[in-house]
Motif scaffolding. Structure first.
Motif, short mmCIF file in Angstrom:
data_model
loop_
_atom_site.label_atom_id
_atom_site.label_comp_id
_atom_site.label_asym_id
_atom_site.label_seq_id
_atom_site.Cartn_x
_atom_site.Cartn_y
_atom_site.Cartn_z
N MET A 1 0.85 -1.20 0.00
CA MET A 1 0.00 0.00 0.00
C MET A 1 0.89 1.26 0.00
N SER A 2 0.59 2.17 -0.90
CA SER A 2 1.40 3.39 -0.97
C SER A 2 1.18 4.23 0.30
N GLU A 3 2.26 4.96 0.70
CA GLU A 3 2.18 5.72 1.96
C GLU A 3 1.12 6.81 1.92
N SER A 4 0.78 7.27 0.73
CA SER A 4 -0.15 8.39 0.65
C SER A 4 -1.61 7.96 0.89
N ILE A 5 -1.81 6.62 0.97
CA ILE A 5 -3.19 6.17 1.18
C ILE A 5 -3.49 6.17 2.69
N GLU A 6 -4.57 6.89 3.05
CA GLU A 6 -4.96 6.94 4.46
C GLU A 6 -6.01 5.85 4.72
N LYS A 7 -5.98 5.30 5.93
CA LYS A 7 -6.98 4.28 6.25
C LYS A 7 -7.87 4.82 7.37
N VAL A 8 -9.17 4.77 7.18
CA VAL A 8 -10.06 5.25 8.26
C VAL A 8 -11.15 4.21 8.55
N LYS A 9 -11.60 4.25 9.79
CA LYS A 9 -12.63 3.30 10.22
C LYS A 9 -14.00 3.71 9.69
N CYS A 10 -14.24 5.02 9.73
CA CYS A 10 -15.57 5.50 9.35
C CYS A 10 -15.44 6.82 8.61
N LEU A 11 -15.79 6.81 7.34
CA LEU A 11 -15.74 8.04 6.55
C LEU A 11 -17.16 8.54 6.33
N ILE A 12 -17.38 9.80 6.62
CA ILE A 12 -18.72 10.39 6.44
C ILE A 12 -18.63 11.42 5.31
N ILE A 13 -19.52 11.29 4.34
CA ILE A 13 -19.48 12.21 3.20
C ILE A 13 -20.66 13.17 3.32
N GLY A 14 -20.37 14.44 3.62
CA GLY A 14 -21.42 15.45 3.69
C GLY A 14 -21.57 16.04 5.07
N SER A 15 -21.89 17.34 5.11
CA SER A 15 -21.92 18.08 6.38
C SER A 15 -23.25 18.76 6.63
N GLY A 16 -24.34 18.11 6.22
CA GLY A 16 -25.67 18.59 6.62
C GLY A 16 -26.04 17.98 7.96
N PRO A 17 -27.31 18.10 8.37
CA PRO A 17 -27.73 17.51 9.66
C PRO A 17 -27.48 16.02 9.73
N ALA A 18 -27.59 15.30 8.60
CA ALA A 18 -27.36 13.84 8.62
C ALA A 18 -25.89 13.56 8.91
N GLY A 19 -24.99 14.21 8.17
CA GLY A 19 -23.56 13.95 8.32
C GLY A 19 -23.05 14.30 9.71
N TYR A 20 -23.43 15.49 10.21
CA TYR A 20 -22.93 15.89 11.54
C TYR A 20 -23.49 14.99 12.64
N THR A 21 -24.77 14.58 12.50
CA THR A 21 -25.32 13.69 13.54
C THR A 21 -24.60 12.34 13.50
N ALA A 22 -24.36 11.84 12.28
CA ALA A 22 -23.60 10.58 12.17
C ALA A 22 -22.23 10.76 12.83
N ALA A 23 -21.61 11.93 12.62
CA ALA A 23 -20.28 12.18 13.19
C ALA A 23 -20.32 12.20 14.71
N ILE A 24 -21.37 12.81 15.27
CA ILE A 24 -21.49 12.86 16.75
C ILE A 24 -21.57 11.43 17.31
N TYR A 25 -22.45 10.63 16.73
CA TYR A 25 -22.61 9.26 17.22
C TYR A 25 -21.36 8.41 16.97
N ALA A 26 -20.79 8.54 15.78
CA ALA A 26 -19.62 7.70 15.46
C ALA A 26 -18.43 8.08 16.34
N ALA A 27 -18.27 9.37 16.60
CA ALA A 27 -17.14 9.81 17.43
C ALA A 27 -17.31 9.32 18.87
N ARG A 28 -18.54 9.41 19.37
CA ARG A 28 -18.78 8.95 20.75
C ARG A 28 -18.64 7.44 20.87
N ALA A 29 -18.75 6.73 19.74
CA ALA A 29 -18.60 5.27 19.76
C ALA A 29 -17.17 4.86 19.42
#
Ligand SMILES: Cc1cc2nc3c(=O)[nH]c(=O)nc-3n(C[C@H](O)[C@H](O)[C@H](O)COP(=O)(O)OP(=O)(O)OC[C@H]3O[C@@H](n4cnc5c(N)ncnc54)[C@H](O)[C@@H]3O)c2cc1C
Length: 326
Positions: free
Chosen positions: A1-29
């Motif tokens: 795997m090239s070094e420039s590739i980042e690995k994340v557990k949970c990627l959220i696409i979008g910053s409306g009420p859905a995205g931010y709420t998902a981020a609140i729950y995912a971060a707390r988990a």
């Protein structure tokens, strides 16, 4: 795997009420979510002045202020909120790949899509002017109809949603004038009959908007023309509602996800799951029915919980966080 590739557990696409709420729950988990905001940080609500129907704000709040609050709440739990636009995805393998601004590649265990939808407008200058001023142009009768109680409004559109919104407005407003471009509705007969049988809705067929009229601050009327005779006339109105449809922001997913005929992502009923394991959807990207901030937030919560359970089932070292339920 090239070094420039980042690995994340949970990627959220979008910053409306859905995205931010998902981020609140995912971060707390403890899923260490990374959220990309896209071209419209804060989403659709940043285009509206007054939000009076989101629970928790008894005095109402402006859309931009509410979205800053949601962002701050997600950041409080260390969600990683970033500028950037997801331009490409590859959901064909076990690891879900996404590209940011065509350059940066990220490999994700789970992806939560919260890319929303964009309301369609007519695109004429006067409509855009009063839309930007917050002076009486709206694409959401359920959101903004209340501000026009006992007033006269105009609505443009001919489909089921337009009929539903016209009917909704008729219960609040003194008079609703509905502009239909063709000589018939596109809506189902039952919806068309409903508006035609409502006393305070006047339907003008073969009629289009020439200009939204105003005093420089707020809408005062609409000049319309008959597209058969070219005759023009003015209708007094304080509100101009556009109900000609929405476009879900889902083009980049269409190769991998099941979409309906208008482009909304199809979720497994009662869940946020899509047809691809580990990819979840929330908010208006999958909702052509309710299209409200509170329902978007609710499904953002569902997506984070579904993602957390998916990770726990896949990886026995990842425990479902009790804090999610506190
Ligand atoms: C004028 C107006 C007034 C409204 N008023 C109200 C109201 O008073 N009350 C109410 O409940 N609802 C209201 N609504 C509806 C409400 O705004 C939506 O239902 C809600 O915002 C949907 O939230 P969402 O998170 O699904 O998506 P959106 O708010 O649409 O946000 C989508 C997000 O996805 C991002 N995005 C899209 N594509 C990409 C990509 N490829 N990469 C990265 N990011 C991407 C965008 O930048 C944006 O941040 C209103 C809507 C409008 C248009």
């Amino acid at each position: 795997m090239s070094e420039s590739i980042e690995k994340v557990k949970c990627l959220i696409i979008g910053s409306g009420p859905a995205g931010y709420t998902a981020a609140i729950y995912a971060a707390r988990a403890n899923m260490k979510p990374v959220l990309y905001q896209g071209m419209q940080p804060g989403g659709q609500l940043t285009t509206t002045n007054e939000v009076e129907n989101f629970p928790g704000y008894p005095q109402g709040i402006t859309g931009p202020e509410m979205m800053i609050e949601l962002q701050k709440q997600a950041e409080r739990f260390e969600a990683d909120i970033r500028d950037g636009w997801i331009t490409k995805v590859d959901f064909s393998g076990d690891v879900h790949k996404v590209w940011v601004n065509d350059v940066k590649e990220i490999h994700c265990d789970t992806v939560i899509i919260s890319t929303g939808a964009s309301a369609k407008y007519l695109g004429i200058d006067s409509e855009q002017k009063y839309l930007k001023l917050g002076g009486g142009v709206s694409a959401c009768a359920v959101c903004d109809g209340f501000f026009y109680r006992n007033q006269e409004v105009v609505i443009v559109g001919a489909g089921d949603s337009a009929c539903e919104e016209a009917h909704y407005l008729s219960k609040l407003c003194k008079k609703v004038t509905m502009l239909v471009r063709r000589d018939e509705f596109r809506a189902s007969k039952i919806m068309a009959d409903r508006v035609m049988n409502t006393e305070n809705i006047e339907i003008l067929f073969n009629t289009e908007t020439d200009e939204v009229l105003g005093d420089g601050q707020v809408v005062t009327g609409v000049r319309v023309f008959n597209n058969k005779t070219n005759e023009k006339h003015e209708i007094p109105a304080t509100g101009f509602f556009v109900a000609i449809g929405h476009k879900p922001n889902t083009d980049i997913f269409k190769e991998y996800l099941k979409l309906d005929e208008t482009g909304y992502i199809i979720n497994v009923p009662g869940t946020s799951k899509t047809n691809v394991e580990g990819v979840f959807v929330s908010g208006d990207a999958a909702d052509h029915v309710y299209r409200q901030a509170v329902t978007a937030a609710g499904t953002g919560c569902m997506a984070a919980l579904d993602a957390e359970r998916y990770l726990a089932a896949k990886d026995s070292t990842f425990e479902i966080s009790t804090s999610t339920y506190n």
